[in-house]
Scaffold this motif. Structure first.
Motif: not given
Length: 332
Positions: A282-296
Protein backbone atom coordinates in the motif's frame (compact mmCIF):
# COMPACT_ATOMS: atom_id res chain seq x y z
CA UNK A 1 9.37 -34.37 34.20
CA UNK A 2 9.31 -31.24 32.03
CA UNK A 3 6.14 -30.55 30.06
CA UNK A 4 7.19 -30.99 26.40
CA UNK A 5 4.13 -29.13 25.14
CA UNK A 6 4.98 -26.15 27.35
CA UNK A 7 8.48 -26.08 25.84
CA UNK A 8 7.03 -25.99 22.34
CA UNK A 9 4.62 -23.23 23.38
CA UNK A 10 7.53 -21.15 24.68
CA UNK A 11 9.39 -21.73 21.39
CA UNK A 12 6.39 -20.51 19.40
CA UNK A 13 6.06 -17.40 21.57
CA UNK A 14 9.76 -16.68 20.99
CA UNK A 15 9.38 -17.13 17.22
CA UNK A 16 6.29 -14.91 17.23
CA UNK A 17 8.25 -12.21 19.03
CA UNK A 18 10.94 -12.63 16.36
CA UNK A 19 8.27 -12.20 13.68
CA UNK A 20 7.04 -8.98 15.29
CA UNK A 21 10.59 -7.68 15.66
CA UNK A 22 11.56 -8.38 12.03
CA UNK A 23 8.24 -6.97 10.86
CA UNK A 24 8.90 -3.76 12.77
CA UNK A 25 12.39 -3.47 11.28
CA UNK A 26 11.28 -4.03 7.69
CA UNK A 27 8.02 -2.12 7.85
CA UNK A 28 9.47 0.78 9.85
CA UNK A 29 10.15 2.27 6.43
CA UNK A 30 6.47 2.24 5.52
CA UNK A 31 5.56 4.56 8.37
CA UNK A 32 8.48 6.96 8.38
CA UNK A 33 10.49 6.72 5.16
CA UNK A 34 8.58 9.54 3.46
CA UNK A 35 8.89 11.73 6.57
CA UNK A 36 12.66 11.24 6.55
CA UNK A 37 12.87 11.45 2.76
CA UNK A 38 11.17 14.84 2.78
CA UNK A 39 13.34 15.88 5.78
CA UNK A 40 10.41 16.78 8.01
CA UNK A 41 11.75 14.71 10.92
CA UNK A 42 15.16 13.39 11.80
CA UNK A 43 15.50 9.60 11.59
CA UNK A 44 15.69 9.28 15.38
CA UNK A 45 12.59 11.40 16.04
CA UNK A 46 10.64 9.63 13.29
CA UNK A 47 11.50 6.17 14.62
CA UNK A 48 10.55 7.04 18.22
CA UNK A 49 7.23 8.47 17.07
CA UNK A 50 6.52 5.42 14.90
CA UNK A 51 7.38 3.01 17.70
CA UNK A 52 4.78 4.52 20.04
CA UNK A 53 2.13 4.74 17.29
CA UNK A 54 2.80 1.10 16.31
CA UNK A 55 2.34 0.10 19.93
CA UNK A 56 -1.02 1.87 20.09
CA UNK A 57 -2.19 0.31 16.83
CA UNK A 58 -1.16 -3.22 17.77
CA UNK A 59 -3.18 -2.96 20.98
CA UNK A 60 -6.33 -1.81 19.17
CA UNK A 61 -8.74 -4.48 17.96
CA UNK A 62 -8.08 -8.14 17.18
CA UNK A 63 -10.06 -8.70 13.96
CA UNK A 64 -6.92 -9.30 11.87
CA UNK A 65 -5.45 -11.57 14.58
CA UNK A 66 -8.59 -13.74 14.41
CA UNK A 67 -8.32 -14.02 10.62
CA UNK A 68 -4.67 -15.05 10.88
CA UNK A 69 -5.25 -17.44 13.77
CA UNK A 70 -8.47 -19.21 12.85
CA UNK A 71 -9.40 -18.11 9.33
CA UNK A 72 -6.64 -19.31 7.00
CA UNK A 73 -6.62 -22.94 8.16
CA UNK A 74 -9.48 -25.09 9.41
CA UNK A 75 -9.04 -25.55 13.18
CA UNK A 76 -8.62 -29.34 13.07
CA UNK A 77 -5.47 -28.98 10.95
CA UNK A 78 -3.75 -26.39 13.14
CA UNK A 79 -0.87 -27.84 15.12
CA UNK A 80 2.33 -26.77 16.81
CA UNK A 81 4.38 -28.00 13.85
CA UNK A 82 2.30 -26.01 11.36
CA UNK A 83 2.72 -22.82 13.39
CA UNK A 84 6.47 -23.35 13.84
CA UNK A 85 6.95 -23.99 10.10
CA UNK A 86 5.08 -20.83 9.13
CA UNK A 87 6.95 -18.68 11.65
CA UNK A 88 10.36 -20.01 10.65
CA UNK A 89 9.63 -19.27 6.99
CA UNK A 90 8.62 -15.66 7.50
CA UNK A 91 11.37 -14.88 10.04
CA UNK A 92 14.08 -16.28 7.75
CA UNK A 93 12.83 -14.52 4.61
CA UNK A 94 12.00 -11.30 6.45
CA UNK A 95 15.45 -11.14 8.00
CA UNK A 96 17.18 -11.68 4.65
CA UNK A 97 15.02 -9.11 2.87
CA UNK A 98 15.66 -6.50 5.55
CA UNK A 99 19.41 -7.12 5.34
CA UNK A 100 19.38 -6.51 1.58
CA UNK A 101 17.11 -3.47 1.84
CA UNK A 102 14.05 -5.02 0.19
CA UNK A 103 10.66 -3.83 1.47
CA UNK A 104 8.50 -6.96 1.49
CA UNK A 105 5.16 -8.03 2.91
CA UNK A 106 5.66 -9.98 6.12
CA UNK A 107 1.87 -10.31 6.23
CA UNK A 108 1.75 -12.21 2.96
CA UNK A 109 4.80 -14.19 4.02
CA UNK A 110 2.95 -15.44 7.11
CA UNK A 111 -0.25 -16.10 5.15
CA UNK A 112 1.71 -18.12 2.60
CA UNK A 113 3.64 -19.92 5.33
CA UNK A 114 0.49 -20.96 7.17
CA UNK A 115 -1.25 -22.08 3.98
CA UNK A 116 1.66 -24.21 2.73
CA UNK A 117 2.42 -25.64 6.18
CA UNK A 118 -1.27 -26.61 6.31
CA UNK A 119 -0.97 -28.24 2.88
CA UNK A 120 1.98 -30.29 4.11
CA UNK A 121 0.02 -31.38 7.19
CA UNK A 122 -3.40 -32.09 5.70
CA UNK A 123 -3.57 -31.31 2.00
CA UNK A 124 -6.03 -28.87 0.44
CA UNK A 125 -8.68 -29.76 3.01
CA UNK A 126 -6.63 -27.87 5.59
CA UNK A 127 -6.90 -24.49 3.84
CA UNK A 128 -9.95 -22.25 4.11
CA UNK A 129 -10.20 -21.30 0.46
CA UNK A 130 -12.90 -18.66 1.03
CA UNK A 131 -10.72 -16.67 3.41
CA UNK A 132 -7.65 -17.16 1.23
CA UNK A 133 -9.65 -15.81 -1.71
CA UNK A 134 -10.41 -12.59 0.18
CA UNK A 135 -6.78 -12.18 1.20
CA UNK A 136 -5.49 -12.81 -2.33
CA UNK A 137 -7.98 -10.33 -3.78
CA UNK A 138 -6.62 -7.75 -1.30
CA UNK A 139 -3.12 -8.43 -2.68
CA UNK A 140 -4.31 -6.73 -5.87
CA UNK A 141 -6.85 -4.20 -4.61
CA UNK A 142 -4.84 -2.72 -1.70
CA UNK A 143 -1.90 -1.44 -3.80
CA UNK A 144 -4.27 -0.37 -6.56
CA UNK A 145 -6.23 1.73 -4.07
CA UNK A 146 -2.98 3.09 -2.66
CA UNK A 147 -1.71 4.12 -6.11
CA UNK A 148 -4.99 5.61 -7.33
CA UNK A 149 -5.67 7.31 -3.98
CA UNK A 150 -2.19 8.84 -3.92
CA UNK A 151 -2.49 10.00 -7.54
CA UNK A 152 -5.95 11.60 -7.16
CA UNK A 153 -5.29 13.15 -3.74
CA UNK A 154 -2.00 14.63 -4.98
CA UNK A 155 -3.77 16.21 -7.96
CA UNK A 156 -6.32 17.68 -5.54
CA UNK A 157 -3.56 19.17 -3.39
CA UNK A 158 -1.90 20.70 -6.46
CA UNK A 159 -5.22 22.28 -7.47
CA UNK A 160 -6.13 23.57 -4.00
CA UNK A 161 -2.70 25.11 -3.35
CA UNK A 162 -1.82 26.17 -6.90
CA UNK A 163 -1.48 29.83 -5.84
CA UNK A 164 0.42 29.17 -2.60
CA UNK A 165 4.06 30.06 -2.15
CA UNK A 166 6.44 27.08 -1.79
CA UNK A 167 7.48 28.18 1.71
CA UNK A 168 3.85 28.27 2.91
CA UNK A 169 3.16 24.91 1.28
CA UNK A 170 6.12 23.35 3.06
CA UNK A 171 5.09 24.81 6.41
CA UNK A 172 1.55 23.43 6.11
CA UNK A 173 2.50 19.95 5.00
CA UNK A 174 5.54 19.59 7.25
CA UNK A 175 3.19 19.66 10.23
CA UNK A 176 0.59 17.60 8.40
CA UNK A 177 3.12 14.94 7.51
CA UNK A 178 3.98 14.32 11.15
CA UNK A 179 0.31 13.54 11.77
CA UNK A 180 0.03 11.38 8.63
CA UNK A 181 3.18 9.46 9.62
CA UNK A 182 1.69 8.77 13.05
CA UNK A 183 -1.54 7.62 11.39
CA UNK A 184 0.46 5.37 9.06
CA UNK A 185 2.40 3.84 11.96
CA UNK A 186 -0.83 3.33 13.93
CA UNK A 187 -2.55 1.47 11.08
CA UNK A 188 0.59 -0.59 10.51
CA UNK A 189 0.43 -1.76 14.11
CA UNK A 190 -3.31 -2.36 13.86
CA UNK A 191 -2.86 -4.66 10.86
CA UNK A 192 0.65 -6.14 10.83
CA UNK A 193 0.92 -5.91 14.61
CA UNK A 194 -1.88 -8.46 14.88
CA UNK A 195 0.23 -11.23 13.31
CA UNK A 196 2.17 -12.29 16.44
CA UNK A 197 -1.04 -11.90 18.47
CA UNK A 198 -2.78 -14.32 16.11
CA UNK A 199 -0.08 -17.01 16.13
CA UNK A 200 0.52 -16.87 19.90
CA UNK A 201 -3.21 -17.25 20.51
CA UNK A 202 -3.29 -20.19 18.07
CA UNK A 203 -0.61 -21.89 20.15
CA UNK A 204 -2.38 -21.10 23.44
CA UNK A 205 -5.62 -22.61 22.12
CA UNK A 206 -3.79 -25.82 21.18
CA UNK A 207 -1.97 -25.97 24.52
CA UNK A 208 -5.01 -25.25 26.70
CA UNK A 209 -7.73 -26.73 24.50
CA UNK A 210 -9.75 -23.58 25.16
CA UNK A 211 -11.06 -22.07 21.90
CA UNK A 212 -12.80 -19.42 23.99
CA UNK A 213 -9.49 -17.55 24.17
CA UNK A 214 -10.39 -16.01 20.82
CA UNK A 215 -13.24 -14.18 22.54
CA UNK A 216 -10.90 -12.69 25.12
CA UNK A 217 -7.25 -12.75 24.07
CA UNK A 218 -5.03 -12.36 27.17
CA UNK A 219 -3.61 -8.87 27.56
CA UNK A 220 -0.08 -10.16 27.98
CA UNK A 221 -0.24 -11.56 24.42
CA UNK A 222 -1.22 -8.16 23.04
CA UNK A 223 1.41 -6.32 25.07
CA UNK A 224 4.26 -8.71 24.20
CA UNK A 225 3.34 -8.64 20.51
CA UNK A 226 3.01 -4.87 20.41
CA UNK A 227 6.32 -4.44 22.23
CA UNK A 228 8.07 -6.75 19.75
CA UNK A 229 6.92 -4.84 16.68
CA UNK A 230 7.65 -1.49 18.34
CA UNK A 231 11.16 -2.63 19.31
CA UNK A 232 11.84 -3.61 15.71
CA UNK A 233 10.59 -0.23 14.54
CA UNK A 234 12.73 1.57 17.12
CA UNK A 235 15.87 -0.15 15.87
CA UNK A 236 14.78 0.54 12.30
CA UNK A 237 15.46 -1.08 8.94
CA UNK A 238 17.73 1.61 7.56
CA UNK A 239 18.34 -0.02 4.17
CA UNK A 240 14.62 -0.47 3.57
CA UNK A 241 14.04 3.10 4.70
CA UNK A 242 16.53 4.38 2.14
CA UNK A 243 14.80 2.45 -0.65
CA UNK A 244 11.33 3.86 0.02
CA UNK A 245 12.29 7.31 1.28
CA UNK A 246 14.89 8.29 -1.29
CA UNK A 247 15.15 5.88 -4.22
CA UNK A 248 11.58 5.43 -5.53
CA UNK A 249 10.95 9.15 -6.18
CA UNK A 250 11.91 12.57 -4.83
CA UNK A 251 9.57 13.52 -1.99
CA UNK A 252 8.60 16.88 -0.54
CA UNK A 253 6.34 17.29 2.53
CA UNK A 254 3.16 17.55 0.45
CA UNK A 255 3.98 14.35 -1.46
CA UNK A 256 4.91 12.54 1.74
CA UNK A 257 1.69 13.64 3.46
CA UNK A 258 -0.47 12.46 0.56
CA UNK A 259 1.30 9.08 0.20
CA UNK A 260 1.02 8.31 3.91
CA UNK A 261 -2.61 9.44 4.15
CA UNK A 262 -3.64 7.38 1.12
CA UNK A 263 -1.89 4.20 2.24
CA UNK A 264 -2.96 4.50 5.89
CA UNK A 265 -6.60 4.95 4.89
CA UNK A 266 -6.50 1.72 2.86
CA UNK A 267 -4.92 -0.19 5.76
CA UNK A 268 -7.37 1.21 8.33
CA UNK A 269 -10.31 0.06 6.21
CA UNK A 270 -8.82 -3.42 5.79
CA UNK A 271 -8.05 -3.69 9.51
CA UNK A 272 -11.64 -2.91 10.45
CA UNK A 273 -12.79 -5.62 8.03
CA UNK A 274 -10.34 -8.12 9.54
CA UNK A 275 -8.36 -8.48 6.28
CA UNK A 276 -4.58 -8.77 6.61
CA UNK A 277 -3.04 -6.58 3.90
CA UNK A 278 0.45 -5.54 3.00
CA UNK A 279 1.53 -2.24 4.48
CA UNK A 280 4.51 -2.41 2.12
CA UNK A 281 2.33 -2.83 -0.97
CA UNK A 282 0.00 0.00 0.00
CA UNK A 283 2.75 2.47 0.94
CA UNK A 284 5.00 1.71 -2.03
CA UNK A 285 2.09 2.00 -4.46
CA UNK A 286 0.97 5.29 -2.89
CA UNK A 287 4.49 6.72 -3.26
CA UNK A 288 4.50 5.68 -6.92
CA UNK A 289 1.06 7.23 -7.46
CA UNK A 290 2.20 10.51 -5.92
CA UNK A 291 5.40 10.54 -7.98
CA UNK A 292 3.49 9.82 -11.18
CA UNK A 293 1.49 13.06 -10.86
CA UNK A 294 4.59 15.04 -11.82
CA UNK A 295 5.41 12.76 -14.71
CA UNK A 296 5.76 9.00 -14.98
CA UNK A 297 9.50 9.34 -15.43
CA UNK A 298 9.67 10.92 -11.95
CA UNK A 299 9.26 7.40 -10.55
CA UNK A 300 12.37 5.24 -10.69
CA UNK A 301 10.61 2.27 -12.20
CA UNK A 302 13.72 0.07 -12.02
CA UNK A 303 13.60 0.40 -8.21
CA UNK A 304 9.85 -0.16 -8.31
CA UNK A 305 10.51 -3.30 -10.36
CA UNK A 306 12.87 -4.64 -7.69
CA UNK A 307 10.20 -4.04 -5.04
CA UNK A 308 7.59 -5.79 -7.21
CA UNK A 309 9.91 -8.77 -7.67
CA UNK A 310 10.37 -9.03 -3.90
CA UNK A 311 6.58 -8.97 -3.48
CA UNK A 312 6.09 -11.76 -6.01
CA UNK A 313 8.77 -14.10 -4.67
CA UNK A 314 7.63 -13.72 -1.04
CA UNK A 315 4.69 -16.10 -1.56
CA UNK A 316 6.63 -19.01 -3.11
CA UNK A 317 9.73 -18.60 -0.94
CA UNK A 318 7.86 -18.51 2.37
CA UNK A 319 5.52 -21.22 1.12
CA UNK A 320 8.41 -23.50 0.12
CA UNK A 321 10.27 -23.03 3.42
CA UNK A 322 7.12 -23.63 5.46
CA UNK A 323 6.14 -26.70 3.42
CA UNK A 324 9.63 -28.21 3.83
CA UNK A 325 9.81 -27.55 7.58
CA UNK A 326 6.26 -28.82 8.17
CA UNK A 327 6.99 -31.97 6.17
CA UNK A 328 10.11 -32.65 8.25
CA UNK A 329 8.31 -31.99 11.56
CA UNK A 330 5.46 -34.26 10.44
CA UNK A 331 7.90 -37.19 10.43
CA UNK A 332 8.43 -36.72 14.18
Amino acid sequence: MPDAALGVLILIVALAIGLGFVNGMNDAANAIATTIGSRVLSPRAAIIMAAFANLAGAATGTAVAATIGKGILHPEFISFSVIIAALMAVVIWGGLATYFGLPISLTHGLVSGLAFAGLAAGGFDAVNLAVMGRIISAVVTAPMLGFVGGFILMLGVYWLFKDSLPARLRAIFSNGQILSAAFMAYTHGKNDGQMPIGVITMALVIYSGNAGLWEGIPWWVIIVSAAAISSGTAIGGWRVMKTLGFRVTNLKPAQGFVAQTSAASVIELASNLGIPVSTTHSMSAAIMGVGATRRFSAVRWSVAGNILTAWLVTFPICGAIAYAVASILKLF
